[in-house]
Motif scaffolding. Structure first.
Motif, PDB file in Angstrom:
ATOM      1  N   GLU A 140       0.814  -1.145  -0.007  1.00  0.00           N
ATOM      2  CA  GLU A 140      -0.014   0.212   0.074  1.00  0.00           C
ATOM      3  C   GLU A 140       0.804   1.363   0.019  1.00  0.00           C
ATOM      4  O   GLU A 140       0.678   2.368  -0.730  1.00  0.00           O
ATOM      5  N   LEU A 141       1.824   1.202   0.675  1.00  0.00           N
ATOM      6  CA  LEU A 141       2.889   2.531   0.848  1.00  0.00           C
ATOM      7  C   LEU A 141       3.363   2.571  -0.494  1.00  0.00           C
ATOM      8  O   LEU A 141       3.562   3.683  -1.102  1.00  0.00           O
ATOM      9  N   ASN A 143       2.089   1.502  -3.516  1.00  0.00           N
ATOM     10  CA  ASN A 143       1.147   2.170  -4.532  1.00  0.00           C
ATOM     11  C   ASN A 143       0.782   3.987  -4.086  1.00  0.00           C
ATOM     12  O   ASN A 143       0.687   4.356  -5.160  1.00  0.00           O
ATOM     13  N   ASP A 144       0.895   4.109  -2.993  1.00  0.00           N
ATOM     14  CA  ASP A 144       0.932   5.630  -2.613  1.00  0.00           C
ATOM     15  C   ASP A 144       2.018   6.335  -3.330  1.00  0.00           C
ATOM     16  O   ASP A 144       1.622   7.430  -3.941  1.00  0.00           O
ATOM     17  N   ASP A 147       1.652   6.840  -6.922  1.00  0.00           N
ATOM     18  CA  ASP A 147       0.859   7.809  -7.459  1.00  0.00           C
ATOM     19  C   ASP A 147       1.419   9.229  -7.414  1.00  0.00           C
ATOM     20  O   ASP A 147       1.458  10.244  -8.427  1.00  0.00           O
ATOM     21  N   ALA A 162      -3.367   9.187  -4.456  1.00  0.00           N
ATOM     22  CA  ALA A 162      -2.542   9.486  -3.084  1.00  0.00           C
ATOM     23  C   ALA A 162      -1.219  10.350  -3.785  1.00  0.00           C
ATOM     24  O   ALA A 162      -0.104  10.726  -3.287  1.00  0.00           O
ATOM     25  N   GLY A 194       7.958   9.781   0.713  1.00  0.00           N
ATOM     26  CA  GLY A 194       7.411   8.616   0.966  1.00  0.00           C
ATOM     27  C   GLY A 194       8.467   7.811   0.322  1.00  0.00           C
ATOM     28  O   GLY A 194       7.992   6.510   0.115  1.00  0.00           O
TER      29      GLY A 194
END
Length: 331
Positions: A140-141, A143-144, A147, A162, A194
């Motif tokens: 999930e991190l 994927n963010d 983005d 995101a 990130g």
């Protein structure tokens, strides 16, 4: 009697003042000596580092030239096995991209490696290549972050789920982002929020304009001699003991020229050959490590460039007189 006592008191005060001035003077002299000593040491370190930098550049240039000479003499660029054409041909050791150390000067060591295409900025699937599919939190991190990465490179102003666009960077105090175009150099990635949680490995360098890995590296398998221990263990599904055996065999080749056939079992070697590439790429990494005479510090220079003289892209000019450098890092 009173005058005599007064004169004695004045002499005592004068003595105290002289001693005080003398103490302050000695303190100032000690301070100046300390500053001069520190300045002298700083100058020595700066001079030594400058000399080491020139020595590293010289070592890289000689390593690059010897690599080109070796490629010109010997067309067989397979690493880790014997080459009968080398026996009795030339007097110098092999110069191949197998990270074999070469001692060129008294305090310098160089080696040639392969530029691994691990995490690619143009192939976002590589960000998840080493992640367990059950590790949903890490995925999930990533994927963010993808983005954010997508908004950084696309040319529109539509924000992904995101992602971040111009107004978001303005709020972060970075008005010059996003680029809204392709990456020009790898380190741009580390500007993006990130990346620490999403980049789980080394990011491949961005080739200079007009050059690409695709035209130079036809084999998609990673190079065995440049792969990390973690990648070797993951791709071959090895136990810690088996990994130690493989790493020792690789070390025996680079240090002593002992072939992998002589160090590993046939089954293990076949498994390695199925997962890794043993042929040289046309893009190489040249690394020089130079130590100071007392061994207290060292300078490292890493240069990436093409090494196939048959390709016009190896040159930086139309007259084919200057070799191009993809990247050069020193620390």
């Amino acid at each position: 009697m009173r005058n005599r006592a007064k004169r004695k008191g004045q002499r005592g005060m004068a003595l105290v003042m002289v001693l005080g001035v003398l103490a302050v003077t000695m303190l100032m002299v000690a301070h100046i000596m300390t500053i001069c000593e520190l300045a002298s040491k700083d100058a020595y370190v700066a001079a030594e580092r400058s000399l080491m930098r020139y020595e590293a550049e010289s070592a890289i240039a000689r390593t690059f030239w010897m690599h080109l000479v070796d490629r010109n003499y010997f067309s067989n660029r397979k690493m880790g096995s014997e080459d009968d054409s080398r026996v009795g041909s030339v007097s110098f050791d092999p110069w191949m991209a197998d990270r074999r150390p070469h001692e060129l000067f008294e305090h310098s060591t160089t080696y040639i490696g392969t530029v691994e295409k691990t995490i690619s900025l143009t192939n976002t699937s590589t960000f998840k290549a080493n992640v367990d599919i059950e590790d949903t939190e890490t995925l999930e991190l990533i994927n963010d972050f993808l983005d954010v990465l997508g908004d950084y490179t696309d040319t529109d102003s539509a924000r992904k789920l995101a992602g971040m666009e111009q107004d978001d960077y303005d709020a972060e105090g970075i008005p010059s982002l996003p680029r809204n175009g392709a990456f020009q150099f790898r380190e741009e990635l580390y500007w993006l929020p990130g990346w620490q949680d999403a980049v789980l490995g080394e990011v491949t360098i961005v080739p200079p304009r007009g050059k690409s890995f695709s035209s130079n590296n036809s084999n998609s398998k990673p190079s065995f001699f440049s792969a990390s221990a973690a990648d070797i263990q993951r791709l071959l599904d090895l136990t810690d003991a088996e990994l130690e055996t493989v790493l020792d065999a690789r070390e025996q080749w680079t240090q002593n020229g002992i072939t992998l056939e002589d160090s590993l079992s046939a089954d293990l070697l076949l498994n390695i050959q199925n997962q890794f590439n043993f042929n040289e790429s046309n893009v190489a990494e040249y690394v020089a490590s130079v130590k100071s005479p007392d061994g207290s510090f060292r300078q490292i220079l890493r240069v990436v460039r093409e090494c196939d003289l048959s390709k016009s892209t190896i040159y930086a000019d139309k007259n084919a007189q200057t070799f191009s450098v993809w990247t050069a890092l020193s620390w």
